[in-house]
Design a protein around this motif. Structure first.
Motif, PDB file in Angstrom:
ATOM      1  N   ILE A   1       0.908  -0.966   0.027  1.00 46.77           N
ATOM      2  CA  ILE A   1      -0.181   0.060   0.144  1.00 46.77           C
ATOM      3  C   ILE A   1       0.814   1.240   0.156  1.00 46.77           C
ATOM      4  CG2 ILE A   1      -1.635   1.445   1.315  1.00 46.77           C
ATOM      5  CD1 ILE A   1      -2.838  -1.268   2.332  1.00 46.77           C
ATOM      6  N   LEU A   2       1.797   1.139   0.779  1.00 45.32           N
ATOM      7  CA  LEU A   2       2.891   2.370   0.695  1.00 45.32           C
ATOM      8  C   LEU A   2       3.487   2.546  -0.533  1.00 45.32           C
ATOM      9  CD1 LEU A   2       4.952   2.337   4.305  1.00 45.32           C
ATOM     10  CD2 LEU A   2       2.959   3.795   3.437  1.00 45.32           C
TER      11      LEU A   2
ATOM     12  N   ARG B   1       2.212   1.724  -3.481  1.00 45.13           N
ATOM     13  CA  ARG B   1       1.321   2.173  -4.400  1.00 45.13           C
ATOM     14  C   ARG B   1       1.210   3.753  -4.026  1.00 45.13           C
ATOM     15  NH1 ARG B   1      -3.088   1.196  -3.441  1.00 45.13           N
ATOM     16  NH2 ARG B   1      -3.847  -0.704  -2.188  1.00 45.13           N
ATOM     17  N   HIS B   2       0.989   4.126  -2.776  1.00 41.75           N
ATOM     18  CA  HIS B   2       0.764   5.702  -2.421  1.00 41.75           C
ATOM     19  C   HIS B   2       1.766   6.426  -2.964  1.00 41.75           C
ATOM     20  CE1 HIS B   2      -2.148   4.692   0.323  1.00 41.75           C
ATOM     21  NE2 HIS B   2      -2.280   5.864   0.709  1.00 41.75           N
TER      22      HIS B   2
ATOM     23  N   TYR C   1      -8.607  -3.273  -4.673  1.00 35.26           N
ATOM     24  CA  TYR C   1      -7.334  -3.684  -4.175  1.00 35.26           C
ATOM     25  C   TYR C   1      -7.216  -4.842  -3.390  1.00 35.26           C
ATOM     26  CZ  TYR C   1      -5.235   0.539  -6.413  1.00 35.26           C
ATOM     27  OH  TYR C   1      -4.885   1.498  -7.302  1.00 35.26           O
TER      28      TYR C   1
ATOM     29  N   GLY D   1      -6.324   2.800   7.841  1.00 42.99           N
ATOM     30  CA  GLY D   1      -6.803   1.787   6.665  1.00 42.99           C
ATOM     31  C   GLY D   1      -8.356   2.082   6.507  1.00 42.99           C
TER      32      GLY D   1
ATOM     33  N   THR E   1     -11.970   6.724   1.847  1.00 42.75           N
ATOM     34  CA  THR E   1     -11.662   7.969   0.617  1.00 42.75           C
ATOM     35  C   THR E   1     -11.870   7.418  -0.773  1.00 42.75           C
ATOM     36  OG1 THR E   1     -10.299   8.823   2.424  1.00 42.75           O
ATOM     37  CG2 THR E   1      -9.856   9.504   0.046  1.00 42.75           C
ATOM     38  N   ARG E   2     -11.314   5.794  -0.933  1.00 43.56           N
ATOM     39  CA  ARG E   2     -11.166   5.492  -2.319  1.00 43.56           C
ATOM     40  C   ARG E   2     -12.451   4.899  -2.844  1.00 43.56           C
ATOM     41  NH1 ARG E   2      -8.144   3.437  -6.132  1.00 43.56           N
ATOM     42  NH2 ARG E   2      -8.530   1.630  -7.068  1.00 43.56           N
TER      43      ARG E   2
ATOM     44  N   VAL F   1      -9.156  13.543  -6.058  1.00 45.53           N
ATOM     45  CA  VAL F   1      -7.835  13.292  -6.054  1.00 45.53           C
ATOM     46  C   VAL F   1      -6.765  14.101  -6.957  1.00 45.53           C
ATOM     47  CG1 VAL F   1      -6.612  11.138  -6.723  1.00 45.53           C
ATOM     48  CG2 VAL F   1      -8.822  10.621  -5.900  1.00 45.53           C
TER      49      VAL F   1
ATOM     50  N   HIS G   1      -7.566  11.247   7.087  1.00 47.98           N
ATOM     51  CA  HIS G   1      -6.566  10.055   6.869  1.00 47.98           C
ATOM     52  C   HIS G   1      -5.074  10.894   6.999  1.00 47.98           C
ATOM     53  CE1 HIS G   1      -5.295   6.449   4.617  1.00 47.98           C
ATOM     54  NE2 HIS G   1      -4.596   7.355   3.755  1.00 47.98           N
ATOM     55  N   LEU G   2      -5.066  11.900   6.638  1.00 51.70           N
ATOM     56  CA  LEU G   2      -3.614  12.490   6.582  1.00 51.70           C
ATOM     57  C   LEU G   2      -3.158  12.721   7.983  1.00 51.70           C
ATOM     58  CD1 LEU G   2      -1.201  13.338   4.992  1.00 51.70           C
ATOM     59  CD2 LEU G   2      -2.217  15.679   4.903  1.00 51.70           C
TER      60      LEU G   2
ATOM     61  N   VAL H   1      -2.239   9.466   9.782  1.00 53.34           N
ATOM     62  CA  VAL H   1      -0.830   9.151   9.153  1.00 53.34           C
ATOM     63  C   VAL H   1       0.170  10.087   9.806  1.00 53.34           C
ATOM     64  CG1 VAL H   1       0.621   9.033   7.388  1.00 53.34           C
ATOM     65  CG2 VAL H   1      -1.692   8.164   7.003  1.00 53.34           C
TER      66      VAL H   1
ATOM     67  N   PHE I   1       3.365   8.528  12.259  1.00 51.91           N
ATOM     68  CA  PHE I   1       4.789   9.017  11.764  1.00 51.91           C
ATOM     69  C   PHE I   1       5.499   9.665  13.139  1.00 51.91           C
ATOM     70  CE2 PHE I   1       5.794   8.817   7.291  1.00 51.91           C
ATOM     71  CZ  PHE I   1       4.967   7.778   6.806  1.00 51.91           C
TER      72      PHE I   1
HETATM   73  C1  HEM Z   1       0.965   4.912   6.865  1.00 52.99           C
HETATM   74  C2  HEM Z   1       0.583   5.192   5.838  1.00 52.99           C
HETATM   75  C3  HEM Z   1      -0.435   5.037   4.976  1.00 52.99           C
HETATM   76  C4  HEM Z   1      -1.468   4.133   5.013  1.00 52.99           C
HETATM   77  C5  HEM Z   1      -1.219   2.693   5.792  1.00 52.99           C
HETATM   78  C6  HEM Z   1      -2.436   4.388   4.215  1.00 52.99           C
HETATM   79  C7  HEM Z   1      -3.315   3.428   3.964  1.00 52.99           C
HETATM   80  C8  HEM Z   1      -4.324   3.774   2.714  1.00 52.99           C
HETATM   81  C9  HEM Z   1      -5.276   2.782   2.247  1.00 52.99           C
HETATM   82  C10 HEM Z   1      -5.525   1.317   2.777  1.00 52.99           C
HETATM   83  C11 HEM Z   1      -6.149   3.303   1.343  1.00 52.99           C
HETATM   84  C12 HEM Z   1      -7.170   2.799   0.467  1.00 52.99           C
HETATM   85  C13 HEM Z   1      -7.046   2.803  -0.932  1.00 52.99           C
HETATM   86  C14 HEM Z   1      -5.447   2.124  -1.160  1.00 52.99           C
HETATM   87  O1  HEM Z   1      -5.107   1.113  -0.842  1.00 52.99           O
HETATM   88  O2  HEM Z   1      -4.696   2.938  -1.939  1.00 52.99           O
HETATM   89  C15 HEM Z   1      -5.665   4.631   1.263  1.00 52.99           C
HETATM   90  C16 HEM Z   1      -6.054   5.726   0.459  1.00 52.99           C
HETATM   91  C17 HEM Z   1      -5.645   6.835   0.092  1.00 52.99           C
HETATM   92  N1  HEM Z   1      -4.652   7.331   0.891  1.00 52.99           N
HETATM   93 FE1  HEM Z   1      -3.501   6.678   2.388  1.00 52.99          FE
HETATM   94  N2  HEM Z   1      -2.169   5.820   3.556  1.00 52.99           N
HETATM   95  C18 HEM Z   1      -1.227   6.262   4.148  1.00 52.99           C
HETATM   96  C19 HEM Z   1      -0.536   7.163   4.028  1.00 52.99           C
HETATM   97  C20 HEM Z   1      -1.060   8.420   3.082  1.00 52.99           C
HETATM   98  C21 HEM Z   1      -0.600   9.902   2.617  1.00 52.99           C
HETATM   99  C22 HEM Z   1       0.546  10.141   3.237  1.00 52.99           C
HETATM  100  C23 HEM Z   1      -1.290  10.411   1.943  1.00 52.99           C
HETATM  101  C24 HEM Z   1      -1.434  11.495   1.442  1.00 52.99           C
HETATM  102  C25 HEM Z   1      -0.488  12.736   1.833  1.00 52.99           C
HETATM  103  C26 HEM Z   1      -2.436   9.298   1.578  1.00 52.99           C
HETATM  104  C27 HEM Z   1      -3.485   9.660   0.935  1.00 52.99           C
HETATM  105  C28 HEM Z   1      -4.619   8.617   0.338  1.00 52.99           C
HETATM  106  C29 HEM Z   1      -5.587   9.156  -0.463  1.00 52.99           C
HETATM  107  C30 HEM Z   1      -5.475  10.293  -1.487  1.00 52.99           C
HETATM  108  C31 HEM Z   1      -6.237   7.765  -0.923  1.00 52.99           C
HETATM  109  C32 HEM Z   1      -7.124   7.671  -1.837  1.00 52.99           C
HETATM  110  C33 HEM Z   1      -6.604   7.232  -2.875  1.00 52.99           C
HETATM  111  C34 HEM Z   1      -7.600   6.815  -4.238  1.00 52.99           C
HETATM  112  O3  HEM Z   1      -8.838   7.350  -4.285  1.00 52.99           O
HETATM  113  O4  HEM Z   1      -7.120   5.925  -5.094  1.00 52.99           O
HETATM  114  N3  HEM Z   1      -2.159   8.170   2.361  1.00 52.99           N
HETATM  115  N4  HEM Z   1      -4.764   4.846   2.049  1.00 52.99           N
END
Ligand code: HEM
Length: 333
Positions: A142-143, A145-146, A176, A218, A224-225, A232, A260-261, A264, A268
């Motif tokens: 996941i990281l 992919r981010h 996913y 998570g 969000t997704r 986005v 979410h941010l 996170v 950190f």
């Molecule tokens: C420990 C770090 C992080 C974890 C475990 C995490 C986890 C997740 C998960 C499980 C999703 C669901 C969709 C996917 O798997 O892509 C997601 C989506 C998302 N995350 Fe994170 N995330 C983290 C950090 C961040 C950071 C640093 C940002 C932005 C600054 C971010 C922005 C987003 C956004 C915008 C989505 C929606 C993506 C979409 O609509 O495709 N995430 N995140």
């Protein structure tokens, strides 16, 4: 069944963080929650990890204390277990690779139980190993992919990871696989703490808090997704602004993203001071990273004789006048 104080303290703590982010985003504090807090959290994360690693690295390791979990190197006709009792640096390296990538020691782990009788019995703990491995690997994917949010153009390797991850082409946006496995695994890790009485007894806020925080991250990511879509394109503008050190806050990203941010960021900032530091610590662990050459080589403790000491004679030479002034008896006049 009572969940215990540690459980509630941690749950309320994470709920409070969600509330803070929600109120902050509603109150138009987007710059604070979108730029300042993430930057500060990242700085604490990097600085904290360096600080703790340097502190560990400065500790002397005067003895070889590798864990031995198999036959050590001995006579040529006794078969050595080269991975579980390595006698060379290469062997220790291979053991480390198995440990870090596959959690080998957890795989070999057994749990002991007192059954009726009372009788001590041992059972394997493969569920824990499986859930642990699934959790860590999906977290990593996941990281990775981010990174699409932080790189422009998005490297093709990340696109390949995305397409493999959404291989079954379920739903829009595509589901996913790692999201599902990640949430299931982390839920298992939480439930075992809650429902196994011995584990519940020894679990502290330091155990529950990171679990709730990670579940929160998570869950908000998944929402969000798949459910409450955020802007986005706006998110990408924000994240690219962060990495290019020219932060800006685009309009209308959506509250959920800020929650979410913020979670996170809290993860950190908390990371270097928590048990999560096992991520760096595993590499510095002398029970893992040393070869077992205890009997093959002569190991001399660097603190052994001759040791620089400060004798009483020297001490008296240094302070004789002061001692006499204070009326303390001296051996030499
Ligand atoms: C420990 C770090 C992080 C974890 C475990 C995490 C986890 C997740 C998960 C499980 C999703 C669901 C969709 C996917 O798997 O892509 C997601 C989506 C998302 N995350 Fe994170 N995330 C983290 C950090 C961040 C950071 C640093 C940002 C932005 C600054 C971010 C922005 C987003 C956004 C915008 C989505 C929606 C993506 C979409 O609509 O495709 N995430 N995140």
């Amino acid at each position: 069944m009572s969940f215990g104080l540690s459980f509630w303290v941690s749950l309320i703590g994470v709920a409070a963080l969600v509330l803070i982010a929600y109120l902050g985003a509603e109150a138009n504090l987007s710059y604070l929650f979108g730029v300042i807090i993430p930057y500060a959290a990242f700085a604490i994360f990097i600085g904290g990890i360096i600080y703790r690693v340097l502190k560990w690295a400065a500790r002397p390791v005067p003895f070889r204390i590798p864990t031995t979990a198999g036959q050590e190197k001995s006579f040529p006709w006794i078969k050595q277990n080269k991975i579980d009792n390595p006698s060379t640096a290469l062997g220790a390296f291979v053991r480390m690779v198995f440990e870090v990538l596959l959690f080998r020691s957890l795989f070999r782990n057994t749990r002991s139980e007192l059954t009726g009788g009372p009788k001590l019995s041992y059972a394997s703990a493969k569920w824990l190993w499986m859930a642990g491995l699934a959790f860590h690997w999906t977290f990593l994917i996941i990281l990775v992919r981010h990174l699409r949010l932080f790189l422009e153009p998005v490297p093709s390797s990340i696109k390949i990871v995305e397409s493999l991850d959404s291989f079954f082409q379920v739903g829009v946006p595509l589901l996913y696989l790692t999201d599902v496995i990640f949430l299931l695994a982390v839920t298992y890790l939480l439930l075992r703490r809650i429902f196994i009485p011995i584990l519940r007894y020894i679990s502290l806020p330091a155990d529950y808090f990171p679990l709730f925080l990670i579940i929160g991250i998570g869950a908000t990511g998944v929402l969000t997704r798949y459910f409450f879509k955020v802007n986005v394109v706006g998110v990408k503008e924000l994240t690219m602004g962060l990495v290019t050190l020219s932060p800006k806050i685009p309009e209308g990203i959506g509250v959920l993203f800020y929650i979410h941010l913020f979670l996170v960021s809290m993860l950190f900032a908390y990371f270097p001071f928590s048990k999560l530091m096992h991520m760096a610590g595993v590499f510095l662990s002398p029970t893992r990273n040393l070869a077992n050459t205890n009997r093959m080589e002569m190991h001399v403790n660097p603190w052994n004789y001759p040791v620089k000491v400060h004798t009483y004679e020297e001490y008296e030479d240094e302070f004789r006048e002061f001692m006499k002034d204070a009326g303390i008896p001296v051996e030499k006049e």
